[in-house]
Design an enzyme around this catalytic site. Sequence first.
Site, PDB file in Angstrom:
ATOM      1  N   ASP A  77      -2.519  10.214  11.731  1.00  0.00           N
ATOM      2  CA  ASP A  77      -1.325  11.051  11.671  1.00  0.00           C
ATOM      3  C   ASP A  77      -0.105  10.316  11.144  1.00  0.00           C
ATOM      4  O   ASP A  77       0.914  10.937  10.842  1.00  0.00           O
ATOM      5  CB  ASP A  77      -1.003  11.595  13.071  1.00  0.00           C
ATOM      6  CG  ASP A  77      -2.024  12.625  13.503  1.00  0.00           C
ATOM      7  OD1 ASP A  77      -2.432  13.415  12.641  1.00  0.00           O
ATOM      8  OD2 ASP A  77      -2.424  12.624  14.673  1.00  0.00           O
ATOM      9  N   HIS A 117      -4.913   4.717  19.418  1.00  0.00           N
ATOM     10  CA  HIS A 117      -6.069   5.617  19.375  1.00  0.00           C
ATOM     11  C   HIS A 117      -7.020   5.247  20.493  1.00  0.00           C
ATOM     12  O   HIS A 117      -7.202   4.053  20.772  1.00  0.00           O
ATOM     13  CB  HIS A 117      -6.783   5.518  18.019  1.00  0.00           C
ATOM     14  CG  HIS A 117      -7.640   6.698  17.748  1.00  0.00           C
ATOM     15  ND1 HIS A 117      -8.926   6.792  18.222  1.00  0.00           N
ATOM     16  CD2 HIS A 117      -7.389   7.855  17.093  1.00  0.00           C
ATOM     17  CE1 HIS A 117      -9.420   7.963  17.860  1.00  0.00           C
ATOM     18  NE2 HIS A 117      -8.509   8.628  17.176  1.00  0.00           N
TER      19      HIS A 117
HETATM   20  N1  ACO Z   1       3.483   3.809  21.697  1.00  0.00           N
HETATM   21  C1  ACO Z   1       3.717   2.945  22.713  1.00  0.00           C
HETATM   22  N2  ACO Z   1       2.796   2.544  23.604  1.00  0.00           N
HETATM   23  C2  ACO Z   1       1.567   3.074  23.479  1.00  0.00           C
HETATM   24  C3  ACO Z   1       1.232   3.985  22.460  1.00  0.00           C
HETATM   25  C4  ACO Z   1       2.240   4.356  21.548  1.00  0.00           C
HETATM   26  N3  ACO Z   1       1.999   5.211  20.569  1.00  0.00           N
HETATM   27  N4  ACO Z   1      -0.060   4.338  22.578  1.00  0.00           N
HETATM   28  C5  ACO Z   1      -0.544   3.674  23.634  1.00  0.00           C
HETATM   29  N5  ACO Z   1       0.446   2.908  24.182  1.00  0.00           N
HETATM   30  C6  ACO Z   1       0.292   1.970  25.311  1.00  0.00           C
HETATM   31  C7  ACO Z   1       0.212   2.687  26.636  1.00  0.00           C
HETATM   32  O1  ACO Z   1       1.478   2.850  27.231  1.00  0.00           O
HETATM   33  C8  ACO Z   1      -0.694   1.780  27.411  1.00  0.00           C
HETATM   34  O2  ACO Z   1       0.049   0.661  27.831  1.00  0.00           O
HETATM   35  P1  ACO Z   1      -0.302  -0.077  29.241  1.00  0.00           P
HETATM   36  O3  ACO Z   1      -1.683  -0.612  29.079  1.00  0.00           O
HETATM   37  O4  ACO Z   1       0.745  -1.124  29.378  1.00  0.00           O
HETATM   38  O5  ACO Z   1      -0.196   0.985  30.295  1.00  0.00           O
HETATM   39  C9  ACO Z   1      -1.683   1.268  26.374  1.00  0.00           C
HETATM   40  O6  ACO Z   1      -0.963   1.314  25.135  1.00  0.00           O
HETATM   41  C10 ACO Z   1      -2.958   2.104  26.268  1.00  0.00           C
HETATM   42  O7  ACO Z   1      -2.565   3.449  26.048  1.00  0.00           O
HETATM   43  P2  ACO Z   1      -3.312   4.698  26.648  1.00  0.00           P
HETATM   44  O8  ACO Z   1      -2.326   5.817  26.806  1.00  0.00           O
HETATM   45  O9  ACO Z   1      -4.101   4.292  27.867  1.00  0.00           O
HETATM   46  O10 ACO Z   1      -4.314   4.993  25.490  1.00  0.00           O
HETATM   47  P3  ACO Z   1      -5.157   6.304  25.342  1.00  0.00           P
HETATM   48  O11 ACO Z   1      -6.414   5.892  24.705  1.00  0.00           O
HETATM   49  O12 ACO Z   1      -5.238   7.070  26.608  1.00  0.00           O
HETATM   50  O13 ACO Z   1      -4.258   7.203  24.355  1.00  0.00           O
HETATM   51  C11 ACO Z   1      -3.285   8.043  22.400  1.00  0.00           C
HETATM   52  C12 ACO Z   1      -4.472   7.267  23.009  1.00  0.00           C
HETATM   53  C13 ACO Z   1      -3.106   9.384  23.120  1.00  0.00           C
HETATM   54  C14 ACO Z   1      -3.581   8.323  20.943  1.00  0.00           C
HETATM   55  C15 ACO Z   1      -2.002   7.169  22.533  1.00  0.00           C
HETATM   56  O14 ACO Z   1      -2.171   5.969  21.829  1.00  0.00           O
HETATM   57  C16 ACO Z   1      -0.756   7.908  22.071  1.00  0.00           C
HETATM   58  O15 ACO Z   1      -0.129   8.609  22.869  1.00  0.00           O
HETATM   59  N6  ACO Z   1      -0.359   7.746  20.750  1.00  0.00           N
HETATM   60  C17 ACO Z   1       0.775   8.462  20.226  1.00  0.00           C
HETATM   61  C18 ACO Z   1       0.373   9.891  19.875  1.00  0.00           C
HETATM   62  C19 ACO Z   1      -0.534   9.947  18.657  1.00  0.00           C
HETATM   63  O16 ACO Z   1      -0.276   9.330  17.637  1.00  0.00           O
HETATM   64  N7  ACO Z   1      -1.588  10.760  18.780  1.00  0.00           N
HETATM   65  C20 ACO Z   1      -2.548  10.979  17.677  1.00  0.00           C
HETATM   66  C21 ACO Z   1      -3.873  10.369  18.001  1.00  0.00           C
HETATM   67  S1  ACO Z   1      -4.994  10.530  16.672  1.00  0.00           S
HETATM   68  C22 ACO Z   1      -5.494  12.110  16.713  1.00  0.00           C
HETATM   69  O17 ACO Z   1      -5.583  12.779  17.705  1.00  0.00           O
HETATM   70  C23 ACO Z   1      -5.789  12.687  15.486  1.00  0.00           C
END
Ligand code: ACO
Length: 425
Positions: A360, A303
Amino acid sequence: MAEAKLHLADDRHVDLPITRGTEDEVGLDISRLRADTGAITLDPSLGNTGACTSAITYIDGEKGILRYRGYAIEDLAENSNFPEVCHLLIRGSLPSKSERDDFRTRMTRHTLVHEDMKKFFEGFPPSAHPMAILCAMVSSLSAYYPEDDSPEELDLNIIRLLAKAKTLAAFSFKKSIGHPFIYPRNDLGYVANFLRMMFAVPAEPYDIDPVVVDALNKLLILHADHEQNCSTTTVRTVCSSGANLFASISAGICALWGPLHGGANQAVIEMLDRIAVDPDGCEKYINLAKQKDSGFRLMGFGHRVYRNFDPRALILKKSADALLSKLGVDDPLLAVAQKLEEAALSDDYFIERKLYPNVDFYSGILYRAIGIPTDMFTVMFALGRMPGWIAHWLEERNSPGARIIRPRQIYTGATARPWLPIDKR
Ligand code: ACO
């Protein structure tokens, strides 16, 4: 008085007044930056940018705190129902008894959709995703209920939107399975009405299970607002151009649809389904999620704001256990989800990046237990988020001195070049 000063290398500087929130959050006000220095800030995906002040929802992502108008999400989920939370978010306070009765009655009385709108459903193919139908229908409401500037008419449109959204959602489900629409009933509350429109069959009795009503109320409350997330920011942005309520909320529904946002609840179940039949199990998917070039992420994990735990996920995890045992549902995906969570939470990759289950991750298990089909999950999220979007739309519209939202950019394209005739390019 300025509390911070920003110096650029060439001696240009700007005073940055500080805006403090009621929870002591600090915002550096950069609104003079460009005028005084010619520079702008660059913050792709806006992770460090406050685009507004807001009195609706407070989140502390480090401590896992979520409050609507000052009330803890845990208290609201335990003690309130969804219409009460709609009142809280939109009107600013929990309703008195008479306010609650009035709000409820109006939300019920406006549940019917215009008969002509039923024809729209006929035009969609049976395979249409219900989110495609919902955003089209909500935007179409503006054709039936055009906005005038009177506060009474606006208030009526807000009630209409809250009331009709569930009818449109249930009709889109009925359309997808080829069943006749079930009309709303004025003697039923919001959730019971919705369940009946979804699951009743003409000429057959339909018993509304209070356990399911409670669970759905809780789910809707947990989704009701989440400050400046992607869809709410979209709603505020569209609102800032002066667009009407229905058009703005329809844009929010489109933003919610993506799998990185509200679409994740559907994606979680699809992922758990895959894992359940894969002999390599959770470990394979944990490893895949860690490989950046795999393009695979653990859906329902991570998140932007929560870096410790998502309080909504904690509530839902407990509810999932309780609901499944109360309903006598044995869902093998719950065991897969628990195993996957356990494996991820003990893996260094997820620990270092502070990736925890989000709202979720368990919501889909609950929706399944209630009988809601997978492609309706994001629609359920949209129904829950409706009061939050409306509250933010009102706040944006009524903010003193609010201007159209229009960010800047740093241009990285070609510099000026001469136009050449086609034979000389
Ligand atoms: N699985 C694996 N790796 C992940 C995940 C994941 N679900 N989420 C983040 N990471 C990693 C990224 O690759 C990144 O790694 P790095 O630092 O080595 O490059 C690090 O964790 C930070 O991730 P970001 O993408 O920069 O985080 P951001 O805050 O931009 O994204 C998000 C947040 C979109 C929720 C992301 O965690 C994600 O894609 N999760 C999966 C989709 C999801 O569950 N979405 C629902 C969110 S809640 C909502 O909207 C109600």
